[in-house]
Design a protein around this motif. Structure first.
Motif: not given
Length: 474
Positions: A174-178, A182-189, A199-201, A211-217
């Motif tokens: 899973g990950l988080r991306f902007v 400029g909105e934060v989107v969370r995918t997976g778990s 499957d957005l991840t 498609l986005g800037v990854i901010t957490e994995l």
């Protein structure tokens, strides 16, 4: 050496936009020439002007703020991690802002019981493995360079361990991306599987920052193997080495890494690392498993298979020091190869084919480059059918670049004919956009374009990569 076809001279950044950046980031927003040039080069042969500004983000909120400002002013934004990409992924072909996330380098969570780790995108694979070592765990994806995990996810990296542990595609849970607004989107778990919606991840993994800037994995981690052993063996030709690798895998031997170096690569690492290896096609193999499995199954089976195919000078490296020396030389192969022709630049192309067609693809590629007279070397992750050809060029000779590009095109076209892919792990970036159409077809590329347009309607996220447009300047 050359500018990509997708390069569009960029207008000056709006003064109001720069004022807002400087007000929000102070000294972490730079328009200094040296900083911009550092963020405007990778390992590709493309020469384009550097980004017009660089911002060093230190949090997810700051990433969101930069992207929001870029969206408001329709300014391109290019994510930047370790800067080790090979296909022009981070080049500012539409100008804009390089968004450096290397300072977002915190390991947020290690869950040893669940075999997961959650990290910020600037964490490098070596940094994560140093932290995991104390838990008896490791992160297996090893592209060679000490790349950042955000960049590795964005380019769907793999490397030497892929034959056993898979690629970033299999190891990102899973990950988080902007997104482009400029909105934060969370995918997976952190769950090992899910059937909840699209499957957005996997959509973000391999999207190259478009498609986005990854901010957490959140990534899978694995137990350190009970036993590790490495072996080297030399062969009379590429065919024999590849057949050996195929048979070892088919026999179910617990092989984790299976690397091929051709005679030119061996010559280069011998000179660089003072190894004294035989200058012939070599397999460098590593086995993970139980003490019994590695000592008995691997030792007995692998040596017998190598002997059957004419392998010579078979040697085991069982101590950590001996293994490290061999793998350090393998990871130095690219830099060692560049020293074969001082002052050169390299056009490095990778393809991946079914392993049964690998020797055919490598041998044909070698025949072509030798007929053309360019210096070269070959390394390959032969356990999964992937290899890299590096053509060494004099940067003052445009004719050599043209020859290398012609040879690269022939090699990629052949891989596609052999039911393979134009890139096993480098990605599309700027260099392989035409080949993506050849491989996937117009219909699939149209779907990709539609996804890009839906998720980034202004075209501000790393424009000009994977395929041209839509983007500022188109």
């Amino acid at each position: 050496m050359n500018a990509p076809s997708s390069f569009v001279p960029a207008p000056a950044l709006p003064a109001a936009f720069l004022d807002e950046l400087r007000a929000g980031f102070a000294e972490r927003c730079s328009t200094a020439q040296a900083v911009r040039e550092q963020h405007g080069r990778d390992e590709s042969v493309f020469d384009v002007p550097p980004p017009q500004a660089v911002v060093f983000a230190e949090s997810e909120a700051e990433v969101a703020r930069v992207v929001s400002l870029c969206a408001a002013h329709r300014v391109p934004v290019i994510p930047y991690g370790a800067g080790s990409s090979l296909e022009g992924h981070l080049l500012a072909v539409r100008g804009g802002v390089s968004l450096d996330v290397s300072r977002m380098a915190r390991i947020l969570r290690i869950d040893a019981e669940d075999l997961t780790a959650t990290v910020q995108p600037g964490v490098t694979r070596k940094q994560l493995n140093e932290a995991l070592r104390h838990e008896g765990l490791f992160f297996p994806i090893d592209p060679g360079a000490d790349a950042s995990l955000g960049g590795m996810a964005a380019t769907r990296a793999s490397g030497t361990n892929a034959v056993r542990y898979g690629t970033m595609r299999e190891n990102v849970l899973g990950l988080r991306f902007v997104n482009a607004n400029g909105e934060v989107v969370r995918t997976g778990s952190r769950a090992k599987k899910s059937s909840a919606g699209y499957d957005l991840t996997r959509l973000l993994v391999g999207s190259e920052g478009t498609l986005g800037v990854i901010t957490e994995l959140t990534v899978k981690v694995h137990p350190l193997p009970e036993a590790v052993s490495a072996a080297v063996c030399f062969f009379p030709g590429i065919d024999a080495a590849v057949r050996t690798a195929m048979q070892v895998i088919q026999l179910g031997v617990p092989i984790a890494r299976c690397e091929l170096l051709d005679a030119n690569a061996i010559k280069a690492v011998n000179a660089h690392d003072k190894l004294g290896l035989k200058e012939a096609p070599m397999l460098l193999m590593e086995f993970h498993g139980s003490e019994a499995g590695v000592a008995e199954q691997a030792a007995a089976t692998v040596q017998a298979v190598a002997d059957e195919h004419g392998g010579e000078a078979f040697e085991w490296a069982t101590t950590p020091e001996a293994r490290t020396r061999l793998w350090t030389a393998r990871h130095h192969a690219y830099l060692s190869g560049l020293q074969m022709r001082p002052g050169c630049r390299a056009v490095t192309t990778d393809t991946c084919v079914p392993i049964s067609r690998l020797a055919e693809n490598i041998n044909a590629s070698i025949d072509e480059v030798e007929a053309a007279g360019l210096p070269y070397f070959v390394v390959g992750h032969v356990g999964d059918g992937n290899f890299h050809m590096a053509y060494l060029l004099d940067p003052a000779r445009p004719d050599e670049l043209a020859t290398a590009e012609r040879l690269s095109a022939q090699m990629v076209a052949r891989a596609i004919r052999l039911e393979g892919t134009c890139t096993g792990e480098h990605g599309i970036g700027l260099h392989k956009q035409g080949f993506l159409r050849d491989e996937a077809g117009d219909e699939a590329v149209a779907v990709m374009r539609a996804l890009k347009a839906a998720m980034d309607p202004l075209g501000i996220l790393n424009p000009g990569k994977i395929f041209t447009g839509p983007g500022p300047g188109d």
